[in-house]
Design a protein around this motif. Sequence first.
Motif, short mmCIF file in Angstrom:
data_model
loop_
_atom_site.label_atom_id
_atom_site.label_comp_id
_atom_site.label_asym_id
_atom_site.label_seq_id
_atom_site.Cartn_x
_atom_site.Cartn_y
_atom_site.Cartn_z
N ARG A 26 -38.78 -5.95 10.50
CA ARG A 26 -38.90 -6.60 11.50
C ARG A 26 -37.69 -6.66 12.48
O ARG A 26 -37.79 -6.33 13.64
N THR A 27 -36.65 -6.74 11.84
CA THR A 27 -35.34 -6.63 12.55
C THR A 27 -35.17 -5.32 13.21
O THR A 27 -34.97 -5.22 14.38
N LEU A 28 -35.30 -4.22 12.37
CA LEU A 28 -35.11 -3.07 12.91
C LEU A 28 -36.06 -2.52 13.89
O LEU A 28 -35.54 -2.07 15.10
N SER A 29 -37.17 -3.19 13.91
CA SER A 29 -38.36 -2.70 14.90
C SER A 29 -38.08 -3.49 16.17
O SER A 29 -38.06 -3.02 17.43
N LEU A 35 -34.03 -1.61 22.47
CA LEU A 35 -32.98 -0.54 22.79
C LEU A 35 -33.73 0.69 23.81
O LEU A 35 -33.16 1.00 24.86
N GLN A 36 -35.08 0.57 23.81
CA GLN A 36 -36.01 1.43 24.44
C GLN A 36 -35.96 1.01 25.89
O GLN A 36 -35.96 1.99 26.93
N GLY A 45 -28.45 7.57 26.62
CA GLY A 45 -29.39 7.86 25.86
C GLY A 45 -29.55 7.27 24.44
O GLY A 45 -28.60 6.87 23.94
N LEU A 46 -30.50 7.27 23.57
CA LEU A 46 -30.84 6.63 22.40
C LEU A 46 -29.61 7.37 21.35
O LEU A 46 -29.25 6.82 20.27
N ILE A 114 -31.89 -10.19 19.51
CA ILE A 114 -30.98 -8.92 20.13
C ILE A 114 -30.82 -9.00 21.71
O ILE A 114 -29.77 -8.54 22.09
N ASP A 115 -31.81 -9.58 22.32
CA ASP A 115 -31.98 -9.90 23.81
C ASP A 115 -30.72 -10.32 24.26
O ASP A 115 -30.25 -10.14 25.16
#
Length: 265
Positions: A26-29, A35-36, A45-46, A114-115
């Motif tokens: 869930r965290t990485l998702s 980031l998108q 860029g990513l 993360i926001d």
Amino acid sequence: MKEQRKQGIFLSIVIPAYNEARRLPRTLSRIHAYLQEAIKRWQVGLDEIEVIVVDDGSTDGTSELAKTFSNRFPNLQVLRHTPNRGKGYSVKEGMLVAKGQFRLFSDADLSTPIDELDKMLPLLLSGEADIAIASRGLPQSQLLVRQPWHREMLGRLFNLVVQALAVPGIWDTQCGFKLFRGDVADRLFKLQTLDGFAFDVEVLYLARKFRYRITEVPVQWLNDPNTKVQTLKHGMQMLRDLLVIRLNDLKGRYAERQLHADVLS
């Protein structure tokens, strides 16, 4: 922004992880989804973002699970060491391997969403701060899910001791969401000696010693009841480590010439 910054990795996100196979997907998702959109605002860029998961001797397949996200993050690194060494050891390892112009370390549970990076990164980009730290201790902070009352009380008492012995004026040293300029991270984490939960205090103590500008940022925060912190056990260790920090300084352990001598020996 691209014309104003160095080429290479723009942002490193370091995630210390100990038996986090359940929470990490869930965290990485959530980080990937954030980031998108964020890279559009940052005009990068990513492939200019790196995510570093540091597996602290997990026994539940944390490393293997983290590697399954390599298709979402072009620059994903999974570092693993055994045995379990502690959060401080893992964060230090990740921050020194990182190559980002800016380097964030975040707890694996994302108790600080993360926001909240949106509030912190502009402070470093503008040169207003060298380090931005998330804080639960400011009036504007929003504790959406609070800790049990006894943990909050002990946390406040610990902060009073921290302010008296190490970093006066900082109201929350322990929130696991801190952003550093890359060169600052290199300097501070090379000198870090503590492997346990008091490493935050040590790094901020060093930042004050070297006169870096630290900005405390009010954030939203959600307590995760599955925290790895054991109030009494780790609380006593952290109090002991506060004295270690002061003793280290008195002995010259934080002199960079001493660090160079230790490496040569």
